[in-house]
Write a protein that holds these residues in place. Structure first.
Motif, PDB file in Angstrom:
ATOM      1  N   ALA A  48      61.392 -59.506  -4.924  1.00 36.67           N
ATOM      2  CA  ALA A  48      62.822 -59.292  -5.041  1.00 36.67           C
ATOM      3  C   ALA A  48      63.086 -57.909  -5.606  1.00 36.67           C
ATOM      4  O   ALA A  48      62.237 -57.319  -6.290  1.00 36.67           O
ATOM      5  CB  ALA A  48      63.459 -60.360  -5.934  1.00 36.67           C
ATOM      6  N   ILE A  49      64.285 -57.419  -5.321  1.00 36.04           N
ATOM      7  CA  ILE A  49      64.692 -56.107  -5.808  1.00 36.04           C
ATOM      8  C   ILE A  49      66.170 -56.161  -6.145  1.00 36.04           C
ATOM      9  O   ILE A  49      66.961 -56.794  -5.436  1.00 36.04           O
ATOM     10  CB  ILE A  49      64.387 -55.009  -4.754  1.00 36.04           C
ATOM     11  CG1 ILE A  49      64.628 -53.611  -5.319  1.00 36.04           C
ATOM     12  CG2 ILE A  49      65.166 -55.245  -3.465  1.00 36.04           C
ATOM     13  CD1 ILE A  49      64.046 -52.512  -4.436  1.00 36.04           C
ATOM     14  N   THR A  50      66.540 -55.520  -7.248  1.00 35.91           N
ATOM     15  CA  THR A  50      67.939 -55.514  -7.643  1.00 35.91           C
ATOM     16  C   THR A  50      68.763 -54.635  -6.717  1.00 35.91           C
ATOM     17  O   THR A  50      68.230 -53.833  -5.948  1.00 35.91           O
ATOM     18  CB  THR A  50      68.069 -55.011  -9.090  1.00 35.91           C
ATOM     19  OG1 THR A  50      67.372 -53.762  -9.223  1.00 35.91           O
ATOM     20  CG2 THR A  50      67.486 -56.022 -10.067  1.00 35.91           C
ATOM     21  N   ARG A  51      70.075 -54.783  -6.806  1.00 38.76           N
ATOM     22  CA  ARG A  51      70.922 -54.125  -5.826  1.00 38.76           C
ATOM     23  C   ARG A  51      70.826 -52.609  -5.889  1.00 38.76           C
ATOM     24  O   ARG A  51      71.006 -51.944  -4.869  1.00 38.76           O
ATOM     25  CB  ARG A  51      72.362 -54.581  -5.985  1.00 38.76           C
ATOM     26  CG  ARG A  51      72.941 -54.362  -7.367  1.00 38.76           C
ATOM     27  CD  ARG A  51      74.267 -55.094  -7.496  1.00 38.76           C
ATOM     28  NE  ARG A  51      74.833 -54.991  -8.828  1.00 38.76           N
ATOM     29  CZ  ARG A  51      75.818 -55.757  -9.267  1.00 38.76           C
ATOM     30  NH1 ARG A  51      76.339 -56.680  -8.478  1.00 38.76           N
ATOM     31  NH2 ARG A  51      76.274 -55.606 -10.477  1.00 38.76           N
ATOM     32  N   GLY A  52      70.542 -52.074  -7.058  1.00 36.35           N
ATOM     33  CA  GLY A  52      70.376 -50.633  -7.186  1.00 36.35           C
ATOM     34  C   GLY A  52      68.959 -50.156  -6.933  1.00 36.35           C
ATOM     35  O   GLY A  52      68.699 -48.954  -6.871  1.00 36.35           O
ATOM     36  N   CYS A  96      69.820 -62.579   0.552  1.00 38.55           N
ATOM     37  CA  CYS A  96      70.718 -61.875  -0.373  1.00 38.55           C
ATOM     38  C   CYS A  96      71.248 -62.846  -1.420  1.00 38.55           C
ATOM     39  O   CYS A  96      71.649 -63.962  -1.090  1.00 38.55           O
ATOM     40  CB  CYS A  96      71.875 -61.268   0.418  1.00 38.55           C
ATOM     41  SG  CYS A  96      73.372 -60.934  -0.559  1.00 38.55           S
ATOM     42  N   THR A  97      71.270 -62.396  -2.661  1.00 37.33           N
ATOM     43  CA  THR A  97      71.933 -63.143  -3.713  1.00 37.33           C
ATOM     44  C   THR A  97      72.770 -62.191  -4.543  1.00 37.33           C
ATOM     45  O   THR A  97      72.442 -61.009  -4.679  1.00 37.33           O
ATOM     46  CB  THR A  97      70.918 -63.869  -4.615  1.00 37.33           C
ATOM     47  OG1 THR A  97      71.628 -64.592  -5.629  1.00 37.33           O
ATOM     48  CG2 THR A  97      69.979 -62.879  -5.312  1.00 37.33           C
ATOM     49  N   ARG A  98      73.835 -62.728  -5.118  1.00 37.57           N
ATOM     50  CA  ARG A  98      74.623 -61.940  -6.057  1.00 37.57           C
ATOM     51  C   ARG A  98      74.396 -62.410  -7.494  1.00 37.57           C
ATOM     52  O   ARG A  98      75.077 -61.955  -8.414  1.00 37.57           O
ATOM     53  CB  ARG A  98      76.105 -62.000  -5.659  1.00 37.57           C
ATOM     54  CG  ARG A  98      76.389 -61.104  -4.446  1.00 37.57           C
ATOM     55  CD  ARG A  98      77.802 -61.246  -3.924  1.00 37.57           C
ATOM     56  NE  ARG A  98      77.971 -62.492  -3.202  1.00 37.57           N
ATOM     57  CZ  ARG A  98      79.072 -62.793  -2.519  1.00 37.57           C
ATOM     58  NH1 ARG A  98      80.076 -61.948  -2.477  1.00 37.57           N
ATOM     59  NH2 ARG A  98      79.172 -63.938  -1.880  1.00 37.57           N
ATOM     60  N   VAL A  99      73.416 -63.297  -7.659  1.00 34.69           N
ATOM     61  CA  VAL A  99      73.039 -63.784  -8.982  1.00 34.69           C
ATOM     62  C   VAL A  99      72.020 -62.827  -9.590  1.00 34.69           C
ATOM     63  O   VAL A  99      70.965 -62.576  -9.008  1.00 34.69           O
ATOM     64  CB  VAL A  99      72.452 -65.205  -8.898  1.00 34.69           C
ATOM     65  CG1 VAL A  99      71.951 -65.663 -10.261  1.00 34.69           C
ATOM     66  CG2 VAL A  99      73.489 -66.167  -8.340  1.00 34.69           C
ATOM     67  N   ALA A 100      72.325 -62.336 -10.769  1.00 35.54           N
ATOM     68  CA  ALA A 100      71.434 -61.390 -11.444  1.00 35.54           C
ATOM     69  C   ALA A 100      70.359 -62.135 -12.230  1.00 35.54           C
ATOM     70  O   ALA A 100      70.398 -63.364 -12.355  1.00 35.54           O
ATOM     71  CB  ALA A 100      72.247 -60.502 -12.374  1.00 35.54           C
TER      72      ALA A 100
END
Length: 121
Positions: A48-52, A96-100
């Protein structure tokens, strides 16, 4: 919408690079993940990779061999897979997830259609 591609047949020890292209305007808000599912097995987390793009996370089974990256300008996330093993054989999915933090598989909202990776011994 997510579309994964780049799978194929490779010999053990070889490499493949998977890509996942996103359409729409939400890609930059997505933390992206790669998952895989082998025949008769449950879908499992790979990376996984964060949005930034600043943080990444890997399953123990792929650490040191796989690298996840993303290019937000191209709305694309990548999975570079090196030193492939027969046990890496599976259908690979991007999501895709928007959960951090450490989202669970159920937190991933949008899924690509999958691309087959087969590693021969």
């Amino acid at each position: 919408q997510l579309q994964a591609f780049g799978g194929g047949l490779v010999q053990a020890g070889g490499s493949l690079r998977l890509s996942c292209a996103a359409s729409g305007r939400t890609f930059s808000s997505c933390h992206m993940g790669w998952f895989r599912q082998a025949p008769e097995k449950a879908r499992e987390f790979v990376a996984a990779i964060t949005r930034g793009g600043g943080l990444t996370n890997y399953a123990d089974s792929v650490k040191g061999r796989f690298t996840i990256s993303r290019d937000n300008a191209k709305n694309t996330v990548y999975l570079q897979m090196n030193s492939l093993k027969p046990e890496d054989t599976a259908v690979y999915y991007c999501a895709c997830t928007r959960v951090a933090g450490r989202p669970l598989i159920g937190d991933y909202e949008y899924w690509g259609q999958g691309t087959q990776v087969t590693v021969s011994s």
